[in-house]
Design an enzyme around this catalytic site. Sequence first.
Site, PDB file in Angstrom:
ATOM      1  N   TYR A  75       0.851  -1.182   0.000  1.00  0.00           N
ATOM      2  CA  TYR A  75       0.000   0.000   0.000  1.00  0.00           C
ATOM      3  C   TYR A  75       0.889   1.235   0.000  1.00  0.00           C
ATOM      4  CZ  TYR A  75      -3.610  -3.278   1.696  1.00  0.00           C
ATOM      5  OH  TYR A  75      -4.464  -4.340   1.856  1.00  0.00           O
ATOM      6  N   SER A  89     -13.136  -4.894   2.585  1.00  0.00           N
ATOM      7  CA  SER A  89     -14.200  -4.275   1.774  1.00  0.00           C
ATOM      8  C   SER A  89     -15.587  -4.681   2.279  1.00  0.00           C
ATOM      9  CB  SER A  89     -14.048  -4.646   0.291  1.00  0.00           C
ATOM     10  OG  SER A  89     -12.861  -4.128  -0.241  1.00  0.00           O
ATOM     11  N   GLY A 136     -18.359  -3.025   0.542  1.00  0.00           N
ATOM     12  CA  GLY A 136     -18.336  -3.075  -0.915  1.00  0.00           C
ATOM     13  C   GLY A 136     -17.571  -1.929  -1.517  1.00  0.00           C
ATOM     14  N   ARG A 137     -16.383  -1.625  -0.913  1.00  0.00           N
ATOM     15  CA  ARG A 137     -15.547  -0.501  -1.361  1.00  0.00           C
ATOM     16  C   ARG A 137     -16.321   0.812  -1.339  1.00  0.00           C
ATOM     17  NH1 ARG A 137     -14.107  -4.864  -4.805  1.00  0.00           N
ATOM     18  NH2 ARG A 137     -12.025  -5.619  -4.280  1.00  0.00           N
ATOM     19  N   PHE A 171     -19.527   1.161  -1.683  1.00  0.00           N
ATOM     20  CA  PHE A 171     -20.762   1.128  -2.459  1.00  0.00           C
ATOM     21  C   PHE A 171     -21.984   0.933  -1.560  1.00  0.00           C
ATOM     22  CE2 PHE A 171     -23.862  -0.904  -5.370  1.00  0.00           C
ATOM     23  CZ  PHE A 171     -23.911   0.089  -6.339  1.00  0.00           C
ATOM     24  N   SER A 189     -22.549   1.961   1.291  1.00  0.00           N
ATOM     25  CA  SER A 189     -22.914   3.142   2.077  1.00  0.00           C
ATOM     26  C   SER A 189     -23.985   3.967   1.376  1.00  0.00           C
ATOM     27  CB  SER A 189     -21.680   4.019   2.319  1.00  0.00           C
ATOM     28  OG  SER A 189     -21.280   4.654   1.103  1.00  0.00           O
TER      29      SER A 189
END
Length: 330
Positions: free
Chosen positions: A60, A207, A210-211, A213, A215
């Site tokens: 990262y 995740s 869902g990365r 999504f 939210s």
Amino acid sequence: MPSRTLGDPASGSALRVSALGLGCMGMSEFYGPSNERESLATIAAFCDAGGTLLDTADMYGPFTNEQLVGRAVAQRREQVVVATKVGIRRRPDGSRSVDGRPEHVRAACEASLRRLGVEHVDLYYQHRVDPDVPVEETWGALADLVRAGHVRHLGISEAAPETLRRAHAVHPVTAVQTEWSLWSRDVEVDGVLATARELGVGVVPYSPLGRGFLSGALRDRAALASDDFRRSDPRLQDGRLPSNLRLVEQVQALAAELDATAAQVALAWLLAQGPDVVPIPGTRRAGRLAENLAAVDVVLGTDLLARLDRTLPVGADVGDRYADMSPLRR
């Protein structure tokens, strides 16, 4: 913050951590521009709230995320559980390769300890399984690091069930990290979850939103920064996005009944899957962190859990998890 145990006390692999961890990856790259001061404040707020599990990796940044986490924990080392990873190499041109060779494992661990500024890593994951190196060789080197005192516990990420068994035969696996959320439920049917529980291995879903999504905040791929890796997410492409958005809208409707957010319901659903599950939602903003942490207080009754299962059953999401699925679940 409640706590949970990853791993099996009988095998000596047990590790006590907060029920929710903090994924730190996005503080350095992948999700567009970030602010170091804001990221450090978010990590501090997580720890002040009783959070203990911080998740990073050498790739990262590359490397800069470990340095960031190191600065964040310097004054509270005994309070936190530092998890990092080895196995994905980054090249100057941006390409990546998987490397499970014992010599790389040893060198990478030494470098991670230096960047983190710690004497040992609490949880060290094999980030991806190298198809060219038997997992027994990689795990032999990882086990040596435990015996030398450089690492306390071992984990593996995105491993197939048989690979998980082989690694566990070399040294007890404390945790398997894998994508798991209401949007990605493959782990429930591909044998990974069942094998982990058979072996007494904890499950750390990455995740879990869902990365972002789940939210409900992400509705238009064009709104993402140009360097946001989600632009290539197969599930966010124009032909699939409307179907996936309808799933999120249903989660939002259920969340409204509890006076909660969709993100909180998504995290509470994972927490309800068992005491061996510790999600690591990632955020770099204190406001979003507070929302996520409040999920531990959201109680999903039997009826609502059943409704969520009917609304987002296994396979409900449209599209693969990655544009290139070949490196996964080896």
